[in-house]
Write an enzyme that holds these catalytic residues in place. Structure first.
Site, PDB file in Angstrom:
ATOM      1  N   HIS A   1       5.922 -11.879   5.821  1.00 15.53           N
ATOM      2  CA  HIS A   1       5.786 -11.435   4.439  1.00 15.53           C
ATOM      3  C   HIS A   1       7.166 -11.226   3.850  1.00 15.53           C
ATOM      4  CE1 HIS A   1       5.441  -8.094   7.278  1.00 15.53           C
ATOM      5  NE2 HIS A   1       6.145  -7.364   6.424  1.00 15.53           N
TER       6      HIS A   1
ATOM      7  N   ILE B   1       0.822  -1.215   0.000  1.00 20.09           N
ATOM      8  CA  ILE B   1       0.000   0.000   0.000  1.00 20.09           C
ATOM      9  C   ILE B   1       0.858   1.268   0.000  1.00 20.09           C
ATOM     10  CG2 ILE B   1      -0.254   0.339   2.498  1.00 20.09           C
ATOM     11  CD1 ILE B   1      -3.298   0.618   2.000  1.00 20.09           C
TER      12      ILE B   1
HETATM   13  P1  5GP Z   1       7.146  -4.658   7.497  1.00 25.28           P
HETATM   14  O1  5GP Z   1       7.568  -3.287   7.950  1.00 25.28           O
HETATM   15  O2  5GP Z   1       6.347  -5.369   8.574  1.00 25.28           O
HETATM   16  O3  5GP Z   1       8.274  -5.487   6.973  1.00 25.28           O
HETATM   17  O4  5GP Z   1       6.220  -4.431   6.239  1.00 25.28           O
HETATM   18  C1  5GP Z   1       4.848  -4.237   6.303  1.00 25.28           C
HETATM   19  C2  5GP Z   1       4.436  -3.707   4.958  1.00 25.28           C
HETATM   20  O5  5GP Z   1       3.032  -3.829   4.833  1.00 25.28           O
HETATM   21  C3  5GP Z   1       4.766  -2.226   4.749  1.00 25.28           C
HETATM   22  O6  5GP Z   1       5.579  -2.080   3.587  1.00 25.28           O
HETATM   23  C4  5GP Z   1       3.393  -1.570   4.584  1.00 25.28           C
HETATM   24  O7  5GP Z   1       3.398  -0.520   3.653  1.00 25.28           O
HETATM   25  C5  5GP Z   1       2.525  -2.730   4.158  1.00 25.28           C
HETATM   26  N1  5GP Z   1       1.133  -2.600   4.542  1.00 25.28           N
HETATM   27  C6  5GP Z   1       0.666  -2.271   5.784  1.00 25.28           C
HETATM   28  N2  5GP Z   1      -0.690  -2.290   5.780  1.00 25.28           N
HETATM   29  C7  5GP Z   1      -1.071  -2.644   4.526  1.00 25.28           C
HETATM   30  C8  5GP Z   1      -2.353  -2.826   3.929  1.00 25.28           C
HETATM   31  O8  5GP Z   1      -3.416  -2.672   4.537  1.00 25.28           O
HETATM   32  N3  5GP Z   1      -2.365  -3.194   2.609  1.00 25.28           N
HETATM   33  C9  5GP Z   1      -1.210  -3.390   1.896  1.00 25.28           C
HETATM   34  N4  5GP Z   1      -1.348  -3.741   0.615  1.00 25.28           N
HETATM   35  N5  5GP Z   1       0.009  -3.219   2.448  1.00 25.28           N
HETATM   36  C10 5GP Z   1       0.085  -2.851   3.740  1.00 25.28           C
END
Ligand code: 5GP
Ligand code: ZN
Length: 114
Positions: free
Chosen positions: A100, A31
């Site tokens: 992820h 997103i």
């Molecule tokens: P992390 O920081 O945990 O490695 O990555 C989480 C990722 O999830 C971030 O890049 C963030 O932009 C993405 N993200 C968070 N909420 C959402 C959402 O509701 N939809 C999508 N498509 N991505 C999300």
């Protein structure tokens, strides 16, 4: 029902731009893209952190990487290259606690990461 936002995306309760789906994994556009192409691929099984992965999950994690390769190829990232990232825990700057794999491409990355 899990409050996890990625579980909500899997269940179709939150919209996402899906690029690949099968019975075990889901890939969708981030997103808040950190690169021209930024896709996340997740297992449909809720696993909070990469260091929570159990021996029984080995085939699932292998499948996730195999499908990530197909997604990277289909998005045209394989010629110039791309980056896989998995953040784990607070120091790893993990913000969503459902594992992820980030697939980032379309620009030259820097190293070391921030
Ligand atoms: P992390 O920081 O945990 O490695 O990555 C989480 C990722 O999830 C971030 O890049 C963030 O932009 C993405 N993200 C968070 N909420 C959402 C959402 O509701 N939809 C999508 N498509 N991505 C999300
Ligand atoms: Zn989840």
């Amino acid at each position: 029902m899990s409050e996890c936002i990625f579980c909500k995306i899997i269940r179709g309760e939150l919209a996402a731009r899906v690029v690949y789906e099968d019975e075990r994994v889901l890939a969708f556009h981030d997103i808040q893209p950190a690169a021209p192409t930024h896709v996340l691929i997740i297992p449909k099984k809720h696993i909070a952190r990469m260091d929570d992965v159990e021996p029984e999950d080995e085939a699932l994690i292998g499948h996730m990487f195999a499908k990530a390769n197909e997604v990277a190829h289909s998005l045209g990232l394989t010629e110039n290259g791309f980056r896989y990232v998995i953040n784990c825990g607070p120091d790893g700057l993990q913000t969503v606690y459902h594992i992820h794999l980030h697939i980032l491409g379309g620009r030259r990355m820097s190293w070391p990461p921030g």
